[in-house]
Design a protein around this motif. Structure first.
Motif, mmCIF file in Angstrom:
data_model
loop_
_atom_site.group_PDB
_atom_site.id
_atom_site.type_symbol
_atom_site.label_atom_id
_atom_site.label_comp_id
_atom_site.label_asym_id
_atom_site.label_seq_id
_atom_site.Cartn_x
_atom_site.Cartn_y
_atom_site.Cartn_z
ATOM 1 N N ASN A 616 62.206 9.057 66.346
ATOM 2 C CA ASN A 616 62.976 7.936 66.890
ATOM 3 C C ASN A 616 63.189 8.055 68.396
ATOM 4 O OD1 ASN A 616 63.496 6.697 64.308
ATOM 5 N ND2 ASN A 616 64.888 8.406 63.915
ATOM 6 N N ASP A 617 62.809 9.198 68.959
ATOM 7 C CA ASP A 617 63.137 9.447 70.357
ATOM 8 C C ASP A 617 62.569 8.399 71.306
ATOM 9 O OD1 ASP A 617 64.441 11.654 69.499
ATOM 10 O OD2 ASP A 617 62.886 13.088 70.091
ATOM 11 N N ASN A 618 61.426 7.826 70.966
ATOM 12 C CA ASN A 618 60.803 6.847 71.860
ATOM 13 C C ASN A 618 61.164 5.409 71.482
ATOM 14 O OD1 ASN A 618 59.368 6.919 69.495
ATOM 15 N ND2 ASN A 618 57.361 6.623 70.446
ATOM 16 N N ASP A 619 62.050 5.221 70.533
ATOM 17 C CA ASP A 619 62.455 3.872 70.130
ATOM 18 C C ASP A 619 63.314 3.219 71.211
ATOM 19 O OD1 ASP A 619 61.203 4.345 67.754
ATOM 20 O OD2 ASP A 619 63.042 4.581 66.574
ATOM 21 N N TRP A 620 63.026 1.960 71.465
ATOM 22 C CA TRP A 620 63.830 1.196 72.431
ATOM 23 C C TRP A 620 65.316 1.219 72.050
ATOM 24 C CZ3 TRP A 620 63.589 -1.265 77.032
ATOM 25 C CH2 TRP A 620 64.548 -2.238 77.316
ATOM 26 N N SER A 621 65.597 1.053 70.793
ATOM 27 C CA SER A 621 66.987 0.919 70.362
ATOM 28 C C SER A 621 67.689 2.256 70.157
ATOM 29 C CB SER A 621 67.067 0.110 69.062
ATOM 30 O OG SER A 621 66.616 -1.213 69.260
ATOM 31 N N TYR A 622 66.930 3.368 70.301
ATOM 32 C CA TYR A 622 67.531 4.696 70.131
ATOM 33 C C TYR A 622 68.296 5.127 71.380
ATOM 34 C CZ TYR A 622 67.762 9.615 68.608
ATOM 35 O OH TYR A 622 68.187 10.864 68.225
ATOM 36 N N GLN A 623 67.996 4.453 72.492
ATOM 37 C CA GLN A 623 68.649 4.811 73.759
ATOM 38 C C GLN A 623 70.175 4.729 73.613
ATOM 39 O OE1 GLN A 623 66.781 2.975 77.386
ATOM 40 N NE2 GLN A 623 65.752 1.701 75.844
ATOM 41 N N ASN A 624 70.838 5.668 74.208
ATOM 42 C CA ASN A 624 72.307 5.687 74.301
ATOM 43 C C ASN A 624 73.015 6.007 72.994
ATOM 44 O OD1 ASN A 624 71.909 4.928 76.913
ATOM 45 N ND2 ASN A 624 72.866 2.913 76.759
ATOM 46 N N LEU A 625 72.276 6.136 71.898
ATOM 47 C CA LEU A 625 72.954 6.393 70.634
ATOM 48 C C LEU A 625 73.465 7.827 70.579
ATOM 49 C CD1 LEU A 625 70.753 4.654 67.902
ATOM 50 C CD2 LEU A 625 72.865 3.851 68.976
ATOM 51 N N SER A 626 74.626 7.996 70.041
ATOM 52 C CA SER A 626 75.211 9.314 69.809
ATOM 53 C C SER A 626 76.041 9.186 68.541
ATOM 54 C CB SER A 626 76.073 9.750 70.996
ATOM 55 O OG SER A 626 77.145 8.830 71.176
ATOM 56 N N GLY A 627 76.724 10.217 68.196
ATOM 57 C CA GLY A 627 77.535 10.060 66.997
ATOM 58 C C GLY A 627 78.091 11.382 66.537
ATOM 59 N N PRO A 628 78.876 11.346 65.499
ATOM 60 C CA PRO A 628 79.295 10.155 64.747
ATOM 61 C C PRO A 628 80.331 9.341 65.525
ATOM 62 C CG PRO A 628 80.418 12.073 63.885
ATOM 63 C CD PRO A 628 79.450 12.578 64.935
ATOM 64 N N PRO A 629 80.732 8.189 64.994
ATOM 65 C CA PRO A 629 81.682 7.336 65.735
ATOM 66 C C PRO A 629 83.032 7.998 65.915
ATOM 67 C CG PRO A 629 81.358 6.522 63.494
ATOM 68 C CD PRO A 629 80.325 7.581 63.720
ATOM 69 N N ASP A 630 83.593 7.779 67.096
ATOM 70 C CA ASP A 630 84.942 8.265 67.402
ATOM 71 C C ASP A 630 85.853 7.057 67.491
ATOM 72 O OD1 ASP A 630 87.258 9.381 68.282
ATOM 73 O OD2 ASP A 630 86.455 10.172 70.164
ATOM 74 N N TYR A 631 86.598 6.795 66.423
ATOM 75 C CA TYR A 631 87.424 5.595 66.369
ATOM 76 C C TYR A 631 88.659 5.694 67.252
ATOM 77 C CZ TYR A 631 84.447 4.119 62.558
ATOM 78 O OH TYR A 631 83.362 3.740 61.815
ATOM 79 N N LYS A 632 88.912 6.888 67.783
ATOM 80 C CA LYS A 632 90.041 7.039 68.698
ATOM 81 C C LYS A 632 89.628 6.746 70.137
ATOM 82 C CE LYS A 632 92.478 10.463 65.862
ATOM 83 N NZ LYS A 632 93.055 11.823 65.817
ATOM 84 N N ALA A 633 88.349 6.599 70.335
ATOM 85 C CA ALA A 633 87.856 6.277 71.678
ATOM 86 C C ALA A 633 88.129 4.805 71.974
ATOM 87 C CB ALA A 633 86.364 6.581 71.761
ATOM 88 N N THR A 634 87.653 4.335 73.113
ATOM 89 C CA THR A 634 87.885 2.946 73.491
ATOM 90 C C THR A 634 87.197 2.009 72.513
ATOM 91 O OG1 THR A 634 85.920 2.693 74.870
ATOM 92 C CG2 THR A 634 87.859 3.695 75.894
ATOM 93 N N SER A 635 87.662 0.772 72.504
ATOM 94 C CA SER A 635 87.100 -0.198 71.561
ATOM 95 C C SER A 635 85.696 -0.615 71.947
ATOM 96 C CB SER A 635 88.004 -1.436 71.478
ATOM 97 O OG SER A 635 88.072 -2.092 72.722
ATOM 98 N N PHE A 636 85.181 -0.122 73.077
ATOM 99 C CA PHE A 636 83.804 -0.402 73.463
ATOM 100 C C PHE A 636 82.921 0.833 73.291
ATOM 101 C CE2 PHE A 636 86.071 -3.654 75.953
ATOM 102 C CZ PHE A 636 85.392 -4.775 75.516
ATOM 103 N N ALA A 637 83.460 1.909 72.710
ATOM 104 C CA ALA A 637 82.670 3.116 72.508
ATOM 105 C C ALA A 637 81.469 2.806 71.632
ATOM 106 C CB ALA A 637 83.532 4.195 71.867
ATOM 107 N N GLY A 638 80.321 3.361 71.999
ATOM 108 C CA GLY A 638 79.111 3.149 71.219
ATOM 109 C C GLY A 638 78.365 1.874 71.552
ATOM 110 N N LEU A 639 78.906 1.076 72.453
ATOM 111 C CA LEU A 639 78.264 -0.193 72.803
ATOM 112 C C LEU A 639 76.877 0.071 73.376
ATOM 113 C CD1 LEU A 639 79.872 -3.204 74.559
ATOM 114 C CD2 LEU A 639 77.766 -2.276 75.477
ATOM 115 N N THR A 640 75.886 -0.614 72.836
ATOM 116 C CA THR A 640 74.522 -0.424 73.314
ATOM 117 C C THR A 640 73.798 -1.752 73.400
ATOM 118 O OG1 THR A 640 72.346 0.517 72.799
ATOM 119 C CG2 THR A 640 73.866 0.179 70.939
ATOM 120 N N PRO A 641 73.327 -2.120 74.569
ATOM 121 C CA PRO A 641 72.589 -3.392 74.711
ATOM 122 C C PRO A 641 71.191 -3.330 74.109
ATOM 123 C CG PRO A 641 72.557 -2.193 76.772
ATOM 124 C CD PRO A 641 73.466 -1.427 75.856
#
Length: 733
Positions: A616-641
């Motif tokens: 998946n490393d070369n996938d366009w949509s894989y960029q910026n992904l991390s995890g798992p989700p941190d629900y205590k972070a800002t409400s825009f955490a994980g946002l990826t265009p």
């Protein structure tokens, strides 16, 4: 939210002479003195402010509170159709009118007061509205309300007095556009068995005033208003009693409302029967006290008009007794900064409406005592100027006007929460131009706090008398309304203009050729707030390594795991070796109302049969992904265009890989692509199903239920649409 809009407990003030003298002395010693004034002369008026701009904005406020079918090119880009189900429960169209305040309930009583008060302002100061270029705007607002009153009076002895109710409406904090989805818009009726002379009398007055002010521009509409004014008055007079509402707007009585309606019907018709009725209902002995004209007590305005009409010394006496109580040497409480303060609930509403009465009275040399004329006039100017900024905090109490104006009014749509919480967001997404907030306490203290609906709520009745007072100030001092206004909003949050809709993504698990990705689609729309039920996201993959190893699409397994109403649509080619799969939430409502409704999740497993081939490393949509989700972070955490969002197949937000073929637009049902869906398309679909595929037909447009097949189901859908059994087809993909 909850409010006691007209605090009847403050109607009378009993103070000893000594207390009045002591209070007056203290006010003299500690009165707020602006730097531009001498200590012996409190500021009392003059062209200190742009009254044309203030009036322009105060009128615009009503457009922010409109309900019903709004124009597509509406002047406020954050507003759209709202409360479109009103009346459906009783088989009527009761759409339109204004939401009452910061909430979304529609009350005929305070709305008719506000519309009547705005109409009274036009009746007294029409020239000011015309010279300022505001006459069309204010007439348009009044008509928006009176159109609803006409709908609410479908027969002579029926009048609807409320749509929506406290228990349902106040259980959520959502924009007006979301009311139909989140609240019960039940309709409440007055009739012979359930009378409401207060509502009927006030509505009759508003319609009678409308019939007067529309004579010049729309005589046919004026006659329509008069017909319903007469009906409402006759109904209220025949079946006497208070309306049954016992929360939010519990009525203090109905005699004043009937008299108010009778007076304006007399002014319109010159039928002395109405004047006699008004005098019978409201003799001078029933007038007086220290309150003022408001939604629940129109006796002060009624008494003023009776005095002007009859020239009766007894009516004149009680009118001036009331106005005298509002003077600095009267019985009203004054703040150190000079506000005539009646109640903690909407103190500025009372002061600016008392100012309007003082203006109207002091303008009339046939009734006003000459020695009091200037005193009343100065009082009125000072109250208006206090609201506009001449006060201890040096700040306006009108949103979007002047210095240090409120930015956190208690108003659900201006706030624009997507979670039904006053804390989210921490800022207001829209400027509620022209709204007069409740106002300060008796010590001039005030806090710009959305949670404080006592001091910072806004309402249609709050602005009503204020608009009239501003018209008089403009008449005297001028001030040019703004040109080419309002302009597009200056977003309070730099992200807000790009993230109404977006996707957040997280890697839930990764290893051994398997990756589990959680997709969260978000709808935080506010320009305008919109329910979406055809949203989807796409994950773009680069499969070059698979193809180079001689593998194919069958070597990639996709599986939908936990989800909230999603379905998985398998791989489709975008360009070259780039493919995408779709997580489709079509059929699931996603809307800016609550956390559970504004965002929906789905987890997809991507598994390569040969864990050594595929990445998946070369996938366009894989960029910026991390995890798992941190629900205590800002409400825009994980946002990826890089995981774009689509609405009914059209790109709504995000970035697709470069160089792909744009998704073709499809108008479902338009098989011959003539931009019309008609019998020709129906005939073409019939031929297709019979095995005879005509030339120049867009077969994709025949897939009416978008399931990838063209069959008898699509034929039935198109037939239902053409005969009117269903209202719409899928739009475009």
């Amino acid at each position: 939210m909850g409010k006691m809009k007209c605090d009847i407990s403050h109607k009378k003030f009993f103070r000893s002479t000594a207390l009045v003298l002591v209070t007056s002395l203290l006010l003299t010693l500690f009165a707020y003195v602006p730097e531009t004034q001498s200590a012996s002369s409190p500021r009392t008026g003059g062209s200190y402010y742009n009254y044309g701009e203030a009036m322009q904005k105060a009128i615009l406020f009503y457009k922010a509170n409109r309900l019903g079918d709004l124009p597509d090119d509406y002047i406020l880009p954050y507003r759209a159709d709202a409360a479109m189900d009103d009346g459906k429960d009783v088989g009527l169209d009761l759409t339109g009118g204004w939401a009452d305040a910061g909430d979304g309930i529609k009350f005929t009583h305070p709305m008719s007061y506000a519309a009547g008060q705005l109409g009274w302002a036009v009746y007294e100061y029409r020239d000011a509205f015309e010279r300022s270029g505001q006459i069309d705007d204010i007439l348009d607002e009044i008509k928006w309300a009176t159109d609803f009153f006409i709908k609410a009076n479908p027969s002579p002895e029926v009048l609807y007095y409320m749509c929506g109710y406290e228990a349902s409406d106040h259980s959520v904090w959502v924009p007006h556009e979301m009311l139909d989805y989140m609240t019960d818009r039940k309709s409440f009726v007055l009739n012979a068995q359930t009378p409401g002379s207060d509502v009927a009398g006030s509505t009759a007055a508003a319609l009678a005033i409308a019939s007067l002010i529309f004579e010049k521009t729309d005589p046919e509409y004026a006659e329509k208003c008069l017909k319903h004014a007469k009906q409402c008055f006759a109904f209220g007079d025949k079946y006497r009693g208070k309306n049954p509402l016992d929360t939010l707007y519990p009525s203090g009585g109905y005699i004043d409302d009937l008299a108010w309606g009778a007076i304006w019907l007399y002014i319109k018709t010159n039928d002395s029967t109405y004047l006699d009725k008004a005098k019978e209902l409201l003799p001078p002995t029933k007038l007086g006290g220290g309150h003022t004209h408001c939604w629940d007590d129109v006796s002060y305005g009624a008494g003023l008009k009776l005095a002007q009409l009859t020239k009766d010394p007894e009516y004149i006496k009680v009118v001036e007794k009331n106005l005298d109580s509002w003077m600095p040497d009267g019985s009203i409480t004054y703040t150190p900064g000079g506000l005539a303060w009646l109640s903690q609930w909407g103190s500025l509403r009372y002061a600016t409406t008392a100012a309007f009465l003082a203006f109207v009275w002091s303008d009339d040399d046939t009734v006003c005592t000459p020695s009091k004329k200037q005193k009343y006039h100065d009082f009125a100017e000072r109250q208006v100027n206090y609201a506009l900024g001449d006060n201890p905090r040096g700040g306006s109490y009108v949103v979007g006007f002047g210095e240090n104006a409120p930015v956190h009014p208690h108003h659900r749509t201006a706030h624009g929460s997507w979670t039904s919480q006053l804390e989210t967001p921490s800022f207001h997404r829209h400027i509620l131009y022209g709204a007069l907030v409740g106002g300060p306490g008796s010590d001039d203290s005030w806090k710009d706090d959305i949670k404080d609906y006592m001091l910072n709520e806004v309402a249609t009745d709050y602005n009503a008398g204020f608009v009239g007072s501003l018209a008089k100030m403009y008449d005297m001092y001028g001030g040019d309304p703004l040109e080419n206004w309002p302009q597009p909003e200056d977003f309070r949050d730099p992200q807000d203009d790009i993230v109404e809709y977006f996707c957040r993504g997280w890697i839930i698990y990764e290893g051994y050729g398997t990756t589990n990705i959680m997709f969260q689609i978000n709808n935080r729309s506010a320009w305008p707030p919109t329910m979406k039920d055809k949203l989807s996201v796409r994950y773009y993959m680069d499969l070059s390594e698979l193809f180079e190893a001689g593998k194919g699409l069958d070597d990639v397994e996709l599986k939908l795991l936990d989800h909230q109403g999603a379905k998985l649509i398998g791989l489709k080619q975008y360009k070259d070796n780039i493919y995408y799969f779709t997580v489709d939430f079509t059929g699931t409502r996603i809307m800016p109302t609550e956390w559970e409704m504004c965002e929906k999740d789905a987890t997809v497993q991507i598994k390569y049969k040969d864990m050594n081939i595929g990445s998946n490393d070369n996938d366009w949509s894989y960029q910026n992904l991390s995890g798992p989700p941190d629900y205590k972070a800002t409400s825009f955490a994980g946002l990826t265009p890089y995981i774009p969002v689509y609405d009914d197949g059209k790109l709504l937000w995000g970035e697709e890989p470069e160089g792909g073929t744009p998704t073709p637009e499809i108008k479902y049902g338009d098989l011959n692509e003539d931009n019309s869906i008609d019998a020709i398309d129906f005939a073409l679909l019939k031929k297709i199903l019979l095995g005879d595929k005509p030339d120049n037909v867009n077969l994709s447009a025949a897939d009416l239920n978008v399931d990838g097949e063209v069959n008898a189901i699509d034929f039935a859908i198109l037939k239902s649409y053409l005969i009117g059994n269903i209202d719409s087809l899928p739009k475009k993909s």
